[in-house]
Design an enzyme around this catalytic site. Sequence first.
Site, mmCIF file in Angstrom:
data_model
loop_
_atom_site.group_PDB
_atom_site.id
_atom_site.type_symbol
_atom_site.label_atom_id
_atom_site.label_comp_id
_atom_site.label_asym_id
_atom_site.label_seq_id
_atom_site.Cartn_x
_atom_site.Cartn_y
_atom_site.Cartn_z
ATOM 1 N N CYS A 320 0.861 -1.298 -0.069
ATOM 2 C CA CYS A 320 0.127 -0.015 -0.115
ATOM 3 C C CYS A 320 0.903 1.322 0.088
ATOM 4 C CB CYS A 320 -1.027 0.185 1.276
ATOM 5 S SG CYS A 320 -1.668 -1.500 1.403
HETATM 6 N N1 PMP Z 1 -3.803 -3.225 8.217
HETATM 7 C C1 PMP Z 1 -2.574 -3.934 8.038
HETATM 8 C C2 PMP Z 1 -1.847 -4.056 9.063
HETATM 9 C C3 PMP Z 1 -2.106 -4.494 6.682
HETATM 10 O O1 PMP Z 1 -1.043 -5.219 6.531
HETATM 11 C C4 PMP Z 1 -3.064 -4.083 5.581
HETATM 12 C C5 PMP Z 1 -2.586 -4.670 4.398
HETATM 13 N N2 PMP Z 1 -2.707 -6.021 4.216
HETATM 14 C C6 PMP Z 1 -4.348 -3.610 5.890
HETATM 15 C C7 PMP Z 1 -4.632 -3.176 7.289
HETATM 16 C C8 PMP Z 1 -5.208 -3.390 4.879
HETATM 17 O O2 PMP Z 1 -5.586 -4.247 4.212
HETATM 18 P P1 PMP Z 1 -6.657 -4.201 2.967
HETATM 19 O O3 PMP Z 1 -5.610 -3.839 1.860
HETATM 20 O O4 PMP Z 1 -6.854 -5.710 2.698
HETATM 21 O O5 PMP Z 1 -7.619 -3.385 3.333
#
Ligand code: PMP
Length: 384
Positions: A320
């Site tokens: 991200c």
């Molecule tokens: N919190 C943490 C600690 C993450 O590592 C992630 C990404 N896998 C997320 C939230 C967000 O996950 P997602 O992109 O599946 O919404």
Amino acid sequence: MDYGSSSPVDSRVLDAMKPYFDKEFANPSSIHPAGRSAKKVLESARASVAELVGAPEPKNIIFTSCATESNNLALRGAALRYRKKGNHIITTSIEHMSVMNPLKSLGKEGFEVTHVPVDSEGMLDVEQVKSAITEKTILISVLYANGEFGTIQPVREIAEVSSDLDIIFHVDGTAACGKIPVDVEKDNIDLLTISSNDIYGPKGAGALYIKHGVGIMPSILGGGQEYGMRSGSENIPGIIGMGKAAELTRNEMKKESERLSGLRDKLIGDILKMEYTHLTGHRTERLANIASFRFDFIEGESIILGLNSRGIYASTGSACSSKTLEPSHALIALGLKHEEAHGSLLLTLGKFNTEEDADYVIETLPGIVERLRSMSPLKPGKVR
Ligand code: PMP
């Protein structure tokens, strides 16, 4: 070696989901038999996710579309609900962007947010959390474990502090649930974010545990599904998949974590034999699936390209954060200089990684690092 960015859906999960796309397509709110049967499977998936995290009742679980949505619902929901009590929120400097950004936005809406720092291994000091608390503190949000370097936080100790002072405690369990035992009752957690894809369930599903008696404001209003906390027709195939994934994880987590820790330790042990190479995160208090490193004098992106050319896929940090050229805020929070953080390599292991995979990385990586260092303008006298 990049399961942290995306994991495949377990074939048993996919099989469980399939009938709900076409044959069993009813809406669980419908009162005819097909609707009632959809409601039944929805509730059984809820019970399965509740069991994974030790929730006392299935109704403590609200299905969402992803961990990001669960984090947003928890943070905005708690902040807006308890606004009259106070406007101060405590979090850490290593949270995922799906916690950082909702809190940033709440900051523009009159809330004050304190980011408690971590030490160089990414560990939070409970005393520092305690001393950040003011009379206006209504919410503490701490991730159970970081997805970029795997450090596991002292969640129970923080929960003791927050429950004594009647402060809502939210935990982002995305990276931890399914990797280590997370128990909302024993850990004394008020709100817990749970991911589906991180436990080999489908994307498009997620969940939030809400402790009985903790009222939060819903963020999606409509027909009142999910106990009024998250309206919209339920994503039944996704939810069934998440429920099945939770059941498999409950049964297989212990054995799989032991296997992955073996691979992780092998990678860490052998990769650290290379000169000017450092482990990122805590040595022992770390998730079984995360091996993360920092290489002096070279850039993580170049290592990734080198690995790609040999068929190995990995990351430099959170998927991200990869849209910007800036190193991730979580790595900077460890006290690393920008150029140090730029030399990061994150290997996240999963179900289908084998001992041979680890051996192949160990065999391949030194040549890539050596070649990049030989070309690096930053090399010290010792490195040729
Ligand atoms: N919190 C943490 C600690 C993450 O590592 C992630 C990404 N896998 C997320 C939230 C967000 O996950 P997602 O992109 O599946 O919404």
